[in-house]
Design a protein around this motif. Structure first.
Motif, PDB file in Angstrom:
ATOM      1  N   LEU A  17       0.834  -1.203   0.000  1.00 29.71           N
ATOM      2  CA  LEU A  17       0.000   0.000   0.000  1.00 29.71           C
ATOM      3  C   LEU A  17       0.866   1.250   0.000  1.00 29.71           C
ATOM      4  O   LEU A  17       1.900   1.308   0.662  1.00 29.71           O
ATOM      5  CB  LEU A  17      -0.906   0.010   1.231  1.00 29.71           C
ATOM      6  CG  LEU A  17      -1.835  -1.193   1.398  1.00 29.71           C
ATOM      7  CD1 LEU A  17      -2.660  -1.034   2.658  1.00 29.71           C
ATOM      8  CD2 LEU A  17      -2.730  -1.366   0.189  1.00 29.71           C
ATOM      9  N   GLU A  18       0.406   2.245  -0.725  1.00 29.67           N
ATOM     10  CA  GLU A  18       1.066   3.543  -0.689  1.00 29.67           C
ATOM     11  C   GLU A  18       0.776   4.216   0.648  1.00 29.67           C
ATOM     12  O   GLU A  18      -0.275   3.980   1.248  1.00 29.67           O
ATOM     13  CB  GLU A  18       0.534   4.443  -1.807  1.00 29.67           C
ATOM     14  CG  GLU A  18       0.951   4.035  -3.188  1.00 29.67           C
ATOM     15  CD  GLU A  18       0.452   5.048  -4.201  1.00 29.67           C
ATOM     16  OE1 GLU A  18       1.245   5.901  -4.623  1.00 29.67           O
ATOM     17  OE2 GLU A  18      -0.739   4.964  -4.536  1.00 29.67           O
ATOM     18  N   ARG A  19       1.701   5.051   1.081  1.00 29.60           N
ATOM     19  CA  ARG A  19       1.495   5.845   2.291  1.00 29.60           C
ATOM     20  C   ARG A  19       1.905   7.271   1.993  1.00 29.60           C
ATOM     21  O   ARG A  19       2.953   7.512   1.409  1.00 29.60           O
ATOM     22  CB  ARG A  19       2.350   5.322   3.439  1.00 29.60           C
ATOM     23  CG  ARG A  19       1.850   4.031   4.000  1.00 29.60           C
ATOM     24  CD  ARG A  19       2.733   3.490   5.093  1.00 29.60           C
ATOM     25  NE  ARG A  19       3.111   4.507   6.044  1.00 29.60           N
ATOM     26  CZ  ARG A  19       4.069   4.366   6.928  1.00 29.60           C
ATOM     27  NH1 ARG A  19       4.763   3.266   6.981  1.00 29.60           N
ATOM     28  NH2 ARG A  19       4.362   5.319   7.778  1.00 29.60           N
ATOM     29  N   PHE A  20       1.056   8.189   2.387  1.00 28.97           N
ATOM     30  CA  PHE A  20       1.359   9.601   2.231  1.00 28.97           C
ATOM     31  C   PHE A  20       1.404  10.200   3.624  1.00 28.97           C
ATOM     32  O   PHE A  20       0.426  10.147   4.357  1.00 28.97           O
ATOM     33  CB  PHE A  20       0.291  10.287   1.371  1.00 28.97           C
ATOM     34  CG  PHE A  20       0.188   9.682  -0.001  1.00 28.97           C
ATOM     35  CD1 PHE A  20       1.055  10.075  -1.005  1.00 28.97           C
ATOM     36  CD2 PHE A  20      -0.766   8.712  -0.282  1.00 28.97           C
ATOM     37  CE1 PHE A  20       0.973   9.515  -2.273  1.00 28.97           C
ATOM     38  CE2 PHE A  20      -0.863   8.149  -1.541  1.00 28.97           C
ATOM     39  CZ  PHE A  20       0.010   8.549  -2.547  1.00 28.97           C
ATOM     40  N   GLU A  21       2.568  10.739   3.974  1.00 29.99           N
ATOM     41  CA  GLU A  21       2.778  11.276   5.318  1.00 29.99           C
ATOM     42  C   GLU A  21       3.203  12.731   5.244  1.00 29.99           C
ATOM     43  O   GLU A  21       3.956  13.126   4.356  1.00 29.99           O
ATOM     44  CB  GLU A  21       3.901  10.489   6.010  1.00 29.99           C
ATOM     45  CG  GLU A  21       3.431   9.582   7.101  1.00 29.99           C
ATOM     46  CD  GLU A  21       4.593   8.913   7.798  1.00 29.99           C
ATOM     47  OE1 GLU A  21       4.880   9.321   8.942  1.00 29.99           O
ATOM     48  OE2 GLU A  21       5.186   8.003   7.203  1.00 29.99           O
ATOM     49  N   ASP A  22       2.684  13.519   6.155  1.00 31.37           N
ATOM     50  CA  ASP A  22       3.173  14.881   6.354  1.00 31.37           C
ATOM     51  C   ASP A  22       2.971  15.242   7.819  1.00 31.37           C
ATOM     52  O   ASP A  22       2.625  14.375   8.631  1.00 31.37           O
ATOM     53  CB  ASP A  22       2.517  15.888   5.394  1.00 31.37           C
ATOM     54  CG  ASP A  22       1.018  16.043   5.587  1.00 31.37           C
ATOM     55  OD1 ASP A  22       0.497  15.743   6.689  1.00 31.37           O
ATOM     56  OD2 ASP A  22       0.346  16.490   4.637  1.00 31.37           O
ATOM     57  N   GLU A  23       3.166  16.492   8.155  1.00 30.97           N
ATOM     58  CA  GLU A  23       3.087  16.903   9.559  1.00 30.97           C
ATOM     59  C   GLU A  23       1.699  16.696  10.163  1.00 30.97           C
ATOM     60  O   GLU A  23       1.540  16.633  11.374  1.00 30.97           O
ATOM     61  CB  GLU A  23       3.532  18.374   9.728  1.00 30.97           C
ATOM     62  CG  GLU A  23       2.641  19.392   9.065  1.00 30.97           C
ATOM     63  CD  GLU A  23       2.863  19.529   7.555  1.00 30.97           C
ATOM     64  OE1 GLU A  23       2.018  20.183   6.920  1.00 30.97           O
ATOM     65  OE2 GLU A  23       3.829  18.981   7.006  1.00 30.97           O
ATOM     66  N   ARG A  24       0.667  16.567   9.333  1.00 25.57           N
ATOM     67  CA  ARG A  24      -0.698  16.359   9.832  1.00 25.57           C
ATOM     68  C   ARG A  24      -1.002  14.916  10.165  1.00 25.57           C
ATOM     69  O   ARG A  24      -1.949  14.609  10.872  1.00 25.57           O
ATOM     70  CB  ARG A  24      -1.709  16.843   8.800  1.00 25.57           C
ATOM     71  CG  ARG A  24      -1.599  18.317   8.482  1.00 25.57           C
ATOM     72  CD  ARG A  24      -2.450  18.673   7.290  1.00 25.57           C
ATOM     73  NE  ARG A  24      -1.934  17.942   6.118  1.00 25.57           N
ATOM     74  CZ  ARG A  24      -2.598  17.796   4.979  1.00 25.57           C
ATOM     75  NH1 ARG A  24      -3.805  18.300   4.840  1.00 25.57           N
ATOM     76  NH2 ARG A  24      -2.052  17.146   3.971  1.00 25.57           N
ATOM     77  N   GLY A  25      -0.209  13.984   9.591  1.00 26.57           N
ATOM     78  CA  GLY A  25      -0.464  12.571   9.825  1.00 26.57           C
ATOM     79  C   GLY A  25      -0.184  11.737   8.592  1.00 26.57           C
ATOM     80  O   GLY A  25       0.699  12.056   7.800  1.00 26.57           O
ATOM     81  N   GLU A  26      -0.986  10.701   8.423  1.00 24.29           N
ATOM     82  CA  GLU A  26      -0.740   9.705   7.377  1.00 24.29           C
ATOM     83  C   GLU A  26      -2.035   9.333   6.674  1.00 24.29           C
ATOM     84  O   GLU A  26      -3.091   9.236   7.299  1.00 24.29           O
ATOM     85  CB  GLU A  26      -0.128   8.463   8.040  1.00 24.29           C
ATOM     86  CG  GLU A  26       0.153   7.328   7.125  1.00 24.29           C
ATOM     87  CD  GLU A  26       0.710   6.143   7.903  1.00 24.29           C
ATOM     88  OE1 GLU A  26       0.227   5.026   7.656  1.00 24.29           O
ATOM     89  OE2 GLU A  26       1.592   6.320   8.755  1.00 24.29           O
ATOM     90  N   LEU A  27      -1.948   9.090   5.368  1.00 23.48           N
ATOM     91  CA  LEU A  27      -3.080   8.628   4.570  1.00 23.48           C
ATOM     92  C   LEU A  27      -2.641   7.387   3.810  1.00 23.48           C
ATOM     93  O   LEU A  27      -1.573   7.390   3.181  1.00 23.48           O
ATOM     94  CB  LEU A  27      -3.525   9.719   3.584  1.00 23.48           C
ATOM     95  CG  LEU A  27      -4.714   9.329   2.729  1.00 23.48           C
ATOM     96  CD1 LEU A  27      -5.745  10.441   2.775  1.00 23.48           C
ATOM     97  CD2 LEU A  27      -4.299   9.063   1.296  1.00 23.48           C
TER      98      LEU A  27
END
Length: 137
Positions: A17-27
């Motif tokens: 699965l792809e994961r997209f992370e930034d300072e707000r969290g993860e998708l």
């Protein structure tokens, strides 16, 4: 989306699965269309540390087990073969084909799964005895 190291000749597949992370969290998105998996029902299972859930196979239904939080060990059985896969940050989801027996053991305080099924609930679809599954070629 699928990893190459399939289990039981492709009857259990780790989903990459792809994961997209930034300072707000993860998708983490899950594209059912790419898997050819029509979702008919879904549910969330949360277990206390060490709790065991599952303990069955499905005659017809396929399932995707997707880690929501914590870690979950998934014991898989196909005839006499046994495998264990830990769902964690490195492996977040499994696609389990019919007639593969599985049991999940929840690890830590907040371990939980989201389970997606391609069939409606039917108690007659369950196989509780792993020796009666016969799901491997």
């Amino acid at each position: 989306m699928l990893q190459k190291d399939d289990v039981f000749r492709g009857k259990v597949r780790r989903l990459q699965l792809e994961r997209f992370e930034d300072e707000r969290g993860e998708l983490t998105p899950l594209d059912f269309g790419a898997l050819g998996f029509p979702v008919v029902r879904a549910f969330i299972v949360r277990g206390a540390n060490g709790a065991e859930r599952g303990g069955h196979a499905h005659r017809l239904g396929r399932q995707i087990l997707m880690l929501a939080s914590g870690e979950v060990d998934v014991e898989l059985r196909c005839r006499d073969a046994v495998d264990l896969i830990r769902l964690d940050a490195t492996c977040r989801a499994l696609l389990i084909e019919p007639r593969i027996w599985s049991r999940q053991t929840y690890r830590g305080r907040q371990a939980s799964l989201v389970v997606f099924c391609d069939t409606a609930y039917d108690p007659e679809d369950y196989i509780t005895d792993p020796s009666r599954c016969g799901g491997c070629p």
